[in-house]
Design an enzyme around this catalytic site. Sequence first.
Site, mmCIF file in Angstrom:
data_model
loop_
_atom_site.group_PDB
_atom_site.id
_atom_site.type_symbol
_atom_site.label_atom_id
_atom_site.label_comp_id
_atom_site.label_asym_id
_atom_site.label_seq_id
_atom_site.Cartn_x
_atom_site.Cartn_y
_atom_site.Cartn_z
ATOM 1 N N ARG A 61 0.821 -1.220 0.000
ATOM 2 C CA ARG A 61 0.000 0.000 0.000
ATOM 3 C C ARG A 61 0.854 1.269 0.000
ATOM 4 N NH1 ARG A 61 -3.415 -1.118 4.917
ATOM 5 N NH2 ARG A 61 -2.389 -3.142 5.069
ATOM 6 N N GLU A 98 1.329 -5.050 13.426
ATOM 7 C CA GLU A 98 0.158 -5.154 14.311
ATOM 8 C C GLU A 98 -0.438 -6.558 14.295
ATOM 9 O OE1 GLU A 98 -3.135 -2.485 13.477
ATOM 10 O OE2 GLU A 98 -3.863 -2.599 15.531
HETATM 11 O O1 LIG Z 1 3.173 -0.075 11.817
HETATM 12 P P1 LIG Z 1 3.009 -1.557 11.613
HETATM 13 O O2 LIG Z 1 2.442 -2.248 12.827
HETATM 14 O O3 LIG Z 1 4.276 -2.192 11.146
HETATM 15 O O4 LIG Z 1 1.896 -1.772 10.489
HETATM 16 C C1 LIG Z 1 1.789 -0.987 9.338
HETATM 17 C C2 LIG Z 1 1.962 -1.789 8.085
HETATM 18 O O5 LIG Z 1 0.921 -2.765 7.957
HETATM 19 C C3 LIG Z 1 0.335 -2.666 6.655
HETATM 20 O O6 LIG Z 1 0.999 -3.423 5.697
HETATM 21 P P2 LIG Z 1 0.805 -4.997 5.452
HETATM 22 O O7 LIG Z 1 2.011 -5.699 6.000
HETATM 23 O O8 LIG Z 1 -0.529 -5.427 5.938
HETATM 24 O O9 LIG Z 1 0.947 -5.124 3.880
HETATM 25 P P3 LIG Z 1 0.147 -4.561 2.614
HETATM 26 O O10 LIG Z 1 0.524 -3.089 2.478
HETATM 27 O O11 LIG Z 1 0.704 -5.362 1.500
HETATM 28 O O12 LIG Z 1 -1.332 -4.734 2.813
HETATM 29 C C4 LIG Z 1 0.497 -1.208 6.317
HETATM 30 O O13 LIG Z 1 0.394 -0.976 4.914
HETATM 31 C C5 LIG Z 1 1.866 -0.895 6.859
HETATM 32 O O14 LIG Z 1 2.894 -1.247 5.941
HETATM 33 N N1 LIG Z 2 -5.411 -1.479 11.647
HETATM 34 C C1 LIG Z 2 -4.822 -1.496 10.458
HETATM 35 N N2 LIG Z 2 -5.509 -1.195 9.334
HETATM 36 C C2 LIG Z 2 -4.896 -1.219 8.115
HETATM 37 N N3 LIG Z 2 -3.610 -1.543 7.943
HETATM 38 C C3 LIG Z 2 -2.905 -1.852 9.045
HETATM 39 N N4 LIG Z 2 -1.603 -2.197 9.196
HETATM 40 C C4 LIG Z 2 -1.387 -2.415 10.514
HETATM 41 N N5 LIG Z 2 -2.489 -2.209 11.231
HETATM 42 C C5 LIG Z 2 -3.456 -1.852 10.334
#
Ligand SMILES: O=P(O)(O)OC[C@H]1O[C@H](OP(=O)(O)OP(=O)(O)O)[C@H](O)[C@@H]1O
Ligand SMILES: Nc1ncnc2[nH]cnc12
Length: 175
Positions: A61, A98
């Site tokens: 993302r 998370e």
């Molecule tokens: O601050 P944090 O606890 O590390 O979480 C934040 C991360 O989690 C999500 O990515 P995800 O790993 O779900 O991947 P995606 O972007 O491919 O959906 C979001 O896009 C951040 O990169």
């Molecule tokens: N609550 C949340 N919603 C969307 N992306 C996330 N990445 C980590 N925590 C998230």
Amino acid sequence: MIEAKIKQTLRDVADFPKPGIIFKDITPVLHDPILCAEITQALALQLADIKIDVVAGIESRGFLFGLALAQELKVPFVPIRKAGKLPYKTIQQSYDLEYGSATLEVHEDAFKPGQNVLIHDDLLATGGTVVAASKLVNLLQANVAAYSFLISLDFLNGRDRLTSFSPNTFSLAKF
Ligand SMILES: O=P(O)(O)OC[C@H]1O[C@H](OP(=O)(O)OP(=O)(O)O)[C@H](O)[C@@H]1O
Ligand SMILES: Nc1ncnc2[nH]cnc12
């Protein structure tokens, strides 16, 4: 105001991808081209006083607005990807987020020593993801100039983990 517009447009999805997580779904934001353009401009405006040589966006993302932001700032874009996706020689860093754990990689020639890197992602939660990205930047002897996010979940205190890398953390919609 951009913060109100983003908050009105986002969709909360309960218990995704795990029970207890309220997932901030940005797909309704992506559906609105005017809002997307406003977001790109607002992200760039927050960084007006900071010297940035390159924008690094985090898979997946963080790619959506990361490249748009790099174009707006007229600087190169570097993808920081999940393990096993980049074709050339890489360095890696594992981390917890998370709702799980993962490994990030970047090409070993992605940043030049001394470059000022803006790390962009859609959302800051615990900060685990961007801390790992920051370590990759520093391993290549580049500096983290600032962080920019669309959304920050400030109740998880992820910002506190970033100050040792850069004092500059910006988000457009704070929860
Ligand atoms: O601050 P944090 O606890 O590390 O979480 C934040 C991360 O989690 C999500 O990515 P995800 O790993 O779900 O991947 P995606 O972007 O491919 O959906 C979001 O896009 C951040 O990169
Ligand atoms: N609550 C949340 N919603 C969307 N992306 C996330 N990445 C980590 N925590 C998230």
